[in-house]
Enzyme design. Structure first.
Site, PDB file in Angstrom:
ATOM      1  N   HIS A  53       3.988   1.507   2.404  1.00  0.00           N
ATOM      2  CA  HIS A  53       5.201   0.824   1.931  1.00  0.00           C
ATOM      3  C   HIS A  53       5.815   1.604   0.772  1.00  0.00           C
ATOM      4  O   HIS A  53       7.037   1.722   0.658  1.00  0.00           O
ATOM      5  CB  HIS A  53       4.884  -0.593   1.430  1.00  0.00           C
ATOM      6  CG  HIS A  53       4.095  -1.432   2.379  1.00  0.00           C
ATOM      7  ND1 HIS A  53       2.886  -1.983   2.047  1.00  0.00           N
ATOM      8  CD2 HIS A  53       4.349  -1.816   3.648  1.00  0.00           C
ATOM      9  CE1 HIS A  53       2.419  -2.679   3.076  1.00  0.00           C
ATOM     10  NE2 HIS A  53       3.283  -2.587   4.062  1.00  0.00           N
TER      11      HIS A  53
ATOM     12  N   LYS B 238      -6.924  -2.714   6.405  1.00  0.00           N
ATOM     13  CA  LYS B 238      -7.754  -3.566   5.559  1.00  0.00           C
ATOM     14  C   LYS B 238      -9.204  -3.525   6.038  1.00  0.00           C
ATOM     15  O   LYS B 238     -10.132  -3.424   5.239  1.00  0.00           O
ATOM     16  CB  LYS B 238      -7.234  -5.005   5.659  1.00  0.00           C
ATOM     17  CG  LYS B 238      -6.945  -5.626   4.317  1.00  0.00           C
ATOM     18  CD  LYS B 238      -6.405  -7.027   4.547  1.00  0.00           C
ATOM     19  CE  LYS B 238      -6.125  -7.744   3.254  1.00  0.00           C
ATOM     20  NZ  LYS B 238      -5.523  -9.052   3.480  1.00  0.00           N
TER      21      LYS B 238
ATOM     22  N   LYS C  38      -6.186   5.609  10.751  1.00  0.00           N
ATOM     23  CA  LYS C  38      -5.217   4.634  10.257  1.00  0.00           C
ATOM     24  C   LYS C  38      -5.682   3.964   8.960  1.00  0.00           C
ATOM     25  O   LYS C  38      -6.876   3.787   8.742  1.00  0.00           O
ATOM     26  CB  LYS C  38      -5.029   3.573  11.338  1.00  0.00           C
ATOM     27  CG  LYS C  38      -3.620   3.056  11.403  1.00  0.00           C
ATOM     28  CD  LYS C  38      -3.457   2.036  12.497  1.00  0.00           C
ATOM     29  CE  LYS C  38      -2.382   1.075  12.064  1.00  0.00           C
ATOM     30  NZ  LYS C  38      -1.930   0.186  13.075  1.00  0.00           N
TER      31      LYS C  38
ATOM     32  N   CYS D 277      -2.709  -4.055  23.078  1.00  0.00           N
ATOM     33  CA  CYS D 277      -1.570  -3.860  22.193  1.00  0.00           C
ATOM     34  C   CYS D 277      -1.809  -2.547  21.446  1.00  0.00           C
ATOM     35  O   CYS D 277      -2.866  -2.364  20.842  1.00  0.00           O
ATOM     36  CB  CYS D 277      -1.461  -5.021  21.206  1.00  0.00           C
ATOM     37  SG  CYS D 277      -0.589  -4.566  19.696  1.00  0.00           S
TER      38      CYS D 277
ATOM     39  N   CYS E 201       1.547  -9.003  16.667  1.00  0.00           N
ATOM     40  CA  CYS E 201       2.920  -8.467  16.601  1.00  0.00           C
ATOM     41  C   CYS E 201       3.951  -9.592  16.691  1.00  0.00           C
ATOM     42  O   CYS E 201       5.127  -9.352  16.442  1.00  0.00           O
ATOM     43  CB  CYS E 201       3.191  -7.507  17.748  1.00  0.00           C
ATOM     44  SG  CYS E 201       2.142  -6.065  17.753  1.00  0.00           S
TER      45      CYS E 201
ATOM     46  N   HIS F 151      -2.476  -3.378  17.548  1.00  0.00           N
ATOM     47  CA  HIS F 151      -3.643  -4.167  17.131  1.00  0.00           C
ATOM     48  C   HIS F 151      -4.906  -3.889  17.933  1.00  0.00           C
ATOM     49  O   HIS F 151      -5.980  -4.371  17.581  1.00  0.00           O
ATOM     50  CB  HIS F 151      -3.299  -5.662  17.172  1.00  0.00           C
ATOM     51  CG  HIS F 151      -2.251  -6.034  16.172  1.00  0.00           C
ATOM     52  ND1 HIS F 151      -0.904  -5.964  16.444  1.00  0.00           N
ATOM     53  CD2 HIS F 151      -2.361  -6.408  14.885  1.00  0.00           C
ATOM     54  CE1 HIS F 151      -0.223  -6.322  15.372  1.00  0.00           C
ATOM     55  NE2 HIS F 151      -1.079  -6.584  14.410  1.00  0.00           N
TER      56      HIS F 151
ATOM     57  N   CYS G  26       1.307 -10.685  22.115  1.00  0.00           N
ATOM     58  CA  CYS G  26       0.366 -10.272  21.070  1.00  0.00           C
ATOM     59  C   CYS G  26       0.670 -11.105  19.829  1.00  0.00           C
ATOM     60  O   CYS G  26       1.780 -11.037  19.292  1.00  0.00           O
ATOM     61  CB  CYS G  26       0.494  -8.786  20.751  1.00  0.00           C
ATOM     62  SG  CYS G  26      -0.454  -8.346  19.272  1.00  0.00           S
TER      63      CYS G  26
ATOM     64  N   HIS H  37       0.850  -1.200   0.000  1.00  0.00           N
ATOM     65  CA  HIS H  37       0.000   0.000   0.000  1.00  0.00           C
ATOM     66  C   HIS H  37       0.879   1.241   0.000  1.00  0.00           C
ATOM     67  O   HIS H  37       2.118   1.142  -0.022  1.00  0.00           O
ATOM     68  CB  HIS H  37      -0.999  -0.033   1.154  1.00  0.00           C
ATOM     69  CG  HIS H  37      -0.396  -0.100   2.526  1.00  0.00           C
ATOM     70  ND1 HIS H  37       0.458   0.869   3.018  1.00  0.00           N
ATOM     71  CD2 HIS H  37      -0.523  -1.012   3.514  1.00  0.00           C
ATOM     72  CE1 HIS H  37       0.815   0.566   4.249  1.00  0.00           C
ATOM     73  NE2 HIS H  37       0.244  -0.588   4.562  1.00  0.00           N
TER      74      HIS H  37
HETATM   75  N1  MSP Z   1       8.556  -7.068   8.251  1.00  0.00           N
HETATM   76  C1  MSP Z   1       8.633  -5.976   9.151  1.00  0.00           C
HETATM   77  C2  MSP Z   1       9.908  -5.192   8.956  1.00  0.00           C
HETATM   78  C3  MSP Z   1      11.168  -5.968   9.060  1.00  0.00           C
HETATM   79  S1  MSP Z   1      12.548  -4.990   8.684  1.00  0.00           S
HETATM   80  C4  MSP Z   1      13.865  -5.896   9.147  1.00  0.00           C
HETATM   81  C5  MSP Z   1       7.466  -5.027   8.933  1.00  0.00           C
HETATM   82  N2  MSP Z   1       6.841  -5.115   7.758  1.00  0.00           N
HETATM   83  S2  MSP Z   1       5.592  -4.192   7.325  1.00  0.00           S
HETATM   84  O1  MSP Z   1       5.124  -4.736   6.085  1.00  0.00           O
HETATM   85  O2  MSP Z   1       4.653  -4.059   8.368  1.00  0.00           O
HETATM   86  O3  MSP Z   1       6.204  -2.812   6.968  1.00  0.00           O
HETATM   87  C6  MSP Z   1       6.343  -1.771   7.903  1.00  0.00           C
HETATM   88  C7  MSP Z   1       6.860  -0.566   7.174  1.00  0.00           C
HETATM   89  O4  MSP Z   1       5.970  -0.200   6.095  1.00  0.00           O
HETATM   90  C8  MSP Z   1       6.963   0.721   7.972  1.00  0.00           C
HETATM   91  O5  MSP Z   1       8.116   0.798   8.781  1.00  0.00           O
HETATM   92  C9  MSP Z   1       6.980   1.735   6.853  1.00  0.00           C
HETATM   93  O6  MSP Z   1       8.192   1.688   6.189  1.00  0.00           O
HETATM   94  C10 MSP Z   1       5.914   1.195   5.950  1.00  0.00           C
HETATM   95  N3  MSP Z   1       4.581   1.645   6.339  1.00  0.00           N
HETATM   96  C11 MSP Z   1       3.515   0.852   6.631  1.00  0.00           C
HETATM   97  N4  MSP Z   1       2.428   1.648   6.845  1.00  0.00           N
HETATM   98  C12 MSP Z   1       2.761   2.943   6.727  1.00  0.00           C
HETATM   99  C13 MSP Z   1       2.052   4.163   6.774  1.00  0.00           C
HETATM  100  N5  MSP Z   1       0.756   4.232   7.010  1.00  0.00           N
HETATM  101  N6  MSP Z   1       2.749   5.295   6.539  1.00  0.00           N
HETATM  102  C14 MSP Z   1       4.074   5.277   6.257  1.00  0.00           C
HETATM  103  N7  MSP Z   1       4.769   4.143   6.209  1.00  0.00           N
HETATM  104  C15 MSP Z   1       4.156   2.960   6.481  1.00  0.00           C
HETATM  105  O7  MSP Z   1       7.191  -4.243   9.826  1.00  0.00           O
END
Ligand code: MSP
Length: 510
Positions: free
Chosen positions: A20, A297, A294, A142, A128, A145, A125, A17
């Site tokens: 990311h 999904k 936030k 948490c 997490c 969540h 959790c 999304h």
């Molecule tokens: N797999 C772990 C990270 C391991 S790194 C060794 C993880 N994955 S995640 O898919 O949840 O990705 C988290 C990351 O996605 C956040 O740190 C950020 O980079 C990005 N984001 C997810 N949602 C976001 C927003 N709403 N806004 C900005 N960035 C966001 O955690």
């Protein structure tokens, strides 16, 4: 020094999304920026594929887990490709090279006595996949969540993280901008004021099959973070790879605030225990929020970055990301804000400047760069403004101050637009005796555009190339390090310009 930049590796339990996409586009812009400076750069991204959550998602999708992770991981890669993300490598935690590195590091830390077997009861959790301390919960839930954790007691392996608390605090004190922006450093320091507990790094295999087995006890798999964080080493071919030796000393991690603790506490202490030097910087940004709060999904407000790029344009989305969010703070996402930026900054300010200048160069000078005459004060002001702007841009950009860098660039665009109005080339064109003057004005405009195109490449690679092509330069514009490219007067008179379609069409129906 070589520059190494990483994004988090994303969980494959859900599709990519814009959250990311933001991190990955910022990383891409930084990687491209360093490459343009002539710095040897390695940009790593990838997917985090083990763990309970992923297993569950595969179950829900009705697919064997391997097939499922292959599919979602490929989707991440396609998404980055479609956003012009120039990663050098894409790592997957299910790749055998990665698995080997994780097991090697586990063995090493175990042998050194920093991993021990013990029993632990605590609040867990499942979302997490970690234990929580009472004080970390919000209203007993948490914080992520919003669910009450479950009390769980079991035998597991622990990483002696507590042993490194003092070292970590001293290190942070010695390198105050190691974690930046400062607010996140302060958060970490505040957390470290309390005693640091050891980290449970295993899960019994009977509860979690989908993970990397501990090399010293087959009944257990590693906990997600011990697996995931090591991608930053395995992605460079640690321990023997040339990539590791060259790039690790220049390591910069990019993450959002959600995963601050694992990156600022688990990771440096893990590195310390494994005998690896700390990374250079941890760079932490905020969250994109939706009008409803936030993005999730369940709220059905997840924005697909590919759909957004298909609708508005890849570079338009990239520009918006960098221009709109102050790095470190949360920002609101809305298509109205995106449209407003596209129409005002891209279609109006930049697009019009480009189109007007090119059209005058074709109309009055047959599409050839004219030779400048002796510059007058207004012309010298343009050159000076370009230099001042570029100096600021080159300072702000690597300091993660993207909105400031771009705002400075847009001030320069404004300067050029005013210069056109002041010099009124259409009036000069009417008088033969002003021919030299017209040459000079057109040259300054075209040269100004060259600077703009040069600096916009990391942010809008496709559009910057189109601009450079219209200026008759193409990729050659970036043949030299950016600091040399940005010398006033490098645009050669006599060069042919090229007509092209509008760079940034207006979005109608605001
Ligand atoms: N797999 C772990 C990270 C391991 S790194 C060794 C993880 N994955 S995640 O898919 O949840 O990705 C988290 C990351 O996605 C956040 O740190 C950020 O980079 C990005 N984001 C997810 N949602 C976001 C927003 N709403 N806004 C900005 N960035 C966001 O955690």
């Amino acid at each position: 020094m070589a520059y190494y930049l990483t994004t988090p590796i994303y969980y494959v339990n859900a599709e990519p999304h814009i959250g990311h996409a933001y991190t990955t586009v910022v990383a891409d812009a930084l990687a491209r920026f360093h490459r343009l400076l002539g710095v040897e750069t390695f940009f790593l991204t990838g997917t985090d594929e083990h763990g309970e959550k992923v297993m569950e998602a595969a179950r829900e999708a009705g697919l064997p887990v391997r097939e499922f992770v292959d599919r979602i991981s490929a989707l991440f890669r396609q998404t980055w490709d479609s956003l012009d993300v120039s990663y050098d490598a894409f790592i997957r935690t299910t790749a055998s090279e990665h698995v080997q590195v994780v097991q090697q590091v586990l063995s090493r830390v175990h042998e050194a006595g920093d991993i021990y077997f013990g029993e632990y009861g605590g609040l867990y959790c499942f979302g997490c996949e970690r234990f929580y301390l009472e004080r970390e919960l919000e209203g007993g839930l948490c914080p992520d969540h919003r669910l009450a954790p479950t009390y769980l007691k079991e035998e597991n392996y622990f990483f002696r993280m507590s042993r490194y608390q003092g070292w970590l605090l001293d290190f942070i004190a010695d390198y105050p901008d190691w974690i930046r922006p400062e607010r996140y450093k302060n958060e970490v320091v505040a957390f470290l004021k309390e005693p640091l507990e050891d980290l449970c790094i295993s899960r019994p295999r009977r509860r979690l099959e989908w993970g990397i087995p501990l090399p010293f006890d087959e009944r257990y798999v590693t906990y997600v973070w011990f697996d995931a964080l090591l991608n930053y080493l395995s992605g460079l071919g640690y321990p023997e790879g040339a990539g590791f030796k060259k790039f690790w000393p220049g390591a910069h991690h990019l993450i959002a605030k959600d995963i601050l603790k694992p990156h600022a506490i688990y990771w440096p202490t893990m590195l310390r225990a494994a005998g690896v030097e700390p990374f250079q910087h941890l760079q932490v940004h905020g969250y994109w929020q939706m009008a409803q709060g936030k993005m999730s999904k369940s709220l059905g407000n997840v924005v697909d970055p590919r759909a957004l790029a298909a609708l508005y344009g890849v570079d338009q989305v990239r520009y918006f990301f960098l221009r709109e969010m102050v790095f470190g703070l949360d920002a609101q996402f809305s298509e109205a804000a995106l449209t407003a930026r596209i129409n005002a900054d891209l279609a109006n300010d930049l697009g019009n400047l480009f189109a007007r200048t090119l059209s005058m160069a074709f109309k009055y000078r047959q599409g050839v760069v004219p030779p400048p005459g002796v510059p007058q004060a207004v012309d010298k002001e343009v050159a000076a403004a370009a230099q001042e702007m570029a100096a600021d841009f080159l300072q702000y950009f690597p300091a993660l101050e993207f909105p400031k860098a771009l705002a400075r660039l847009w001030e320069f665009i404004g300067h050029l637009n005013r210069y056109i109005v002041n010099c009124a080339p259409w009036e000069l064109a009417k008088r033969e005796e002003e021919a030299r003057r017209l040459d000079t004005v057109l040259y300054h405009l075209l040269e100004g555009l060259r600077w703009i195109a040069a600096l916009l490449k990391p942010v809008m690679p496709g559009s910057a190339l189109k601009m450079s092509e219209q200026l008759g330069l193409g990729l050659a514009l970036w043949d030299h390090p950016l600091t040399q490219v940005l010398k006033w007067g490098r645009l050669l008179p006599g060069g042919p310009l090229k007509k092209g379609p509008a760079l940034f069409p207006r979005i109608e129906g605001e």
